[in-house]
Scaffold this motif. Structure first.
Motif, PDB file in Angstrom:
ATOM      1  N   ARG A 180       1.828  -0.646  -0.857  1.00 19.61           N
ATOM      2  CA  ARG A 180       1.787  -2.130  -0.209  1.00 19.61           C
ATOM      3  C   ARG A 180       3.224  -2.276   0.226  1.00 19.61           C
ATOM      4  NH1 ARG A 180      -2.111  -5.801  -3.976  1.00 19.61           N
ATOM      5  NH2 ARG A 180      -4.260  -4.737  -3.414  1.00 19.61           N
ATOM      6  N   ALA A 181       4.038  -1.952  -0.389  1.00 16.50           N
ATOM      7  CA  ALA A 181       5.713  -2.330  -0.199  1.00 16.50           C
ATOM      8  C   ALA A 181       5.914  -1.338   1.228  1.00 16.50           C
ATOM      9  CB  ALA A 181       6.407  -1.896  -1.213  1.00 16.50           C
ATOM     10  N   MET A 182       5.404  -0.062   1.169  1.00 17.86           N
ATOM     11  CA  MET A 182       5.526   1.014   2.247  1.00 17.86           C
ATOM     12  C   MET A 182       4.762   0.565   3.694  1.00 17.86           C
ATOM     13  SD  MET A 182       3.913   4.496   2.845  1.00 17.86           S
ATOM     14  CE  MET A 182       2.309   4.032   3.288  1.00 17.86           C
ATOM     15  N   GLU A 183       3.731  -0.300   3.325  1.00 23.40           N
ATOM     16  CA  GLU A 183       2.992  -0.798   4.649  1.00 23.40           C
ATOM     17  C   GLU A 183       3.669  -1.923   5.059  1.00 23.40           C
ATOM     18  OE1 GLU A 183       0.186  -0.006   6.513  1.00 23.40           O
ATOM     19  OE2 GLU A 183      -0.139   1.786   4.950  1.00 23.40           O
ATOM     20  N   LEU A 184       4.312  -2.840   4.043  1.00 24.74           N
ATOM     21  CA  LEU A 184       5.099  -3.794   4.745  1.00 24.74           C
ATOM     22  C   LEU A 184       6.303  -3.436   5.511  1.00 24.74           C
ATOM     23  CD1 LEU A 184       5.119  -7.016   4.455  1.00 24.74           C
ATOM     24  CD2 LEU A 184       6.358  -7.001   2.422  1.00 24.74           C
ATOM     25  N   PHE A 185       7.151  -2.586   4.738  1.00 26.80           N
ATOM     26  CA  PHE A 185       8.399  -2.086   5.469  1.00 26.80           C
ATOM     27  C   PHE A 185       8.048  -1.555   6.735  1.00 26.80           C
ATOM     28  CE2 PHE A 185      10.387  -1.741   0.905  1.00 26.80           C
ATOM     29  CZ  PHE A 185      11.302  -2.768   0.900  1.00 26.80           C
TER      30      PHE A 185
END
Length: 193
Positions: free
Chosen positions: A15-20
């Motif tokens: 989820r962090a990867m998607e946000l970044f």
């Protein structure tokens, strides 16, 4: 009693990867990461370190989950012109998907952090070196198989194709039409039979 984490680290990292990937490093705040991942600040810090560490882990995760499948066929020692074309088809397919206007997380990181964050720059260079090496080997195989124009140097061709892949993602990030990006890629691949 030991404290347990109320989130799944792998899911939080995705989820962090998607946000970044969508918003970039600077525009992604810690509060946003907490909301998006479902983790507490403590959980994120205890598992990943700070925001920068989470971003660097996200780059690695992107490499594993997005780029490894895209580059897999080029990893074959016998990869040639067909695999190069298929790689670019996968690039264009990724751009066409919903959310494809995000570009490439590695390319985005190169643009945003490459000149100011040595650790991010090393990861970007490692990724670009890998792609260039695989393209160069496939071009050498294509030359051997007669699938490469004889006037195209392998090293120069690999540099050009690496730039084409990065450029296609940059054009997508800028909102250029897929037809324009397709023509850009097709022009770069003209030397391949």
């Amino acid at each position: 009693m030991p404290r347990t984490k109320a989130f799944q680290p792998a899911e939080a990292l995705d989820r962090a990867m998607e946000l970044f990937w969508r918003d970039g490093y600077a525009a992604t705040g810690l509060d946003q990461l907490v909301r998006h991942t479902g983790a507490s600040r403590y959980g994120l810090y205890a598992t990943f370190g700070g925001k920068r560490d989470l971003f660097l882990a996200s780059l690695e995760r992107y490499s594993q989950t997005v780029m490894d499948p895209m580059l897999g066929p080029l990893e074959n020692p016998a990869a040639s012109a067909r695999e190069i074309r298929a790689f670019f088809d996968r690039v264009l397919d990724l751009i066409r998907r919903p959310g494809g206007r995000r570009g490439c997380l590695v390319c985005n990181a190169a643009f945003e952090l490459g000149g100011v964050d040595p650790a991010a720059a090393r990861r970007v260079r490692r990724h670009f070196d890998r792609v260039r090496r695989l393209l160069a080997r496939a071009l050498a195989n294509a030359r051997r198989d007669g699938g490469l124009a004889s006037d195209l140097a392998v090293a120069t061709g690999a540099d050009h194709l690496l730039g084409t892949a990065a450029g296609a993602f940059l054009l997508a990030r800028c909102g250029m039409a897929i037809g324009f990006i397709r023509r850009f890629v097709d022009t770069a691949l003209k030397g391949l039979a």
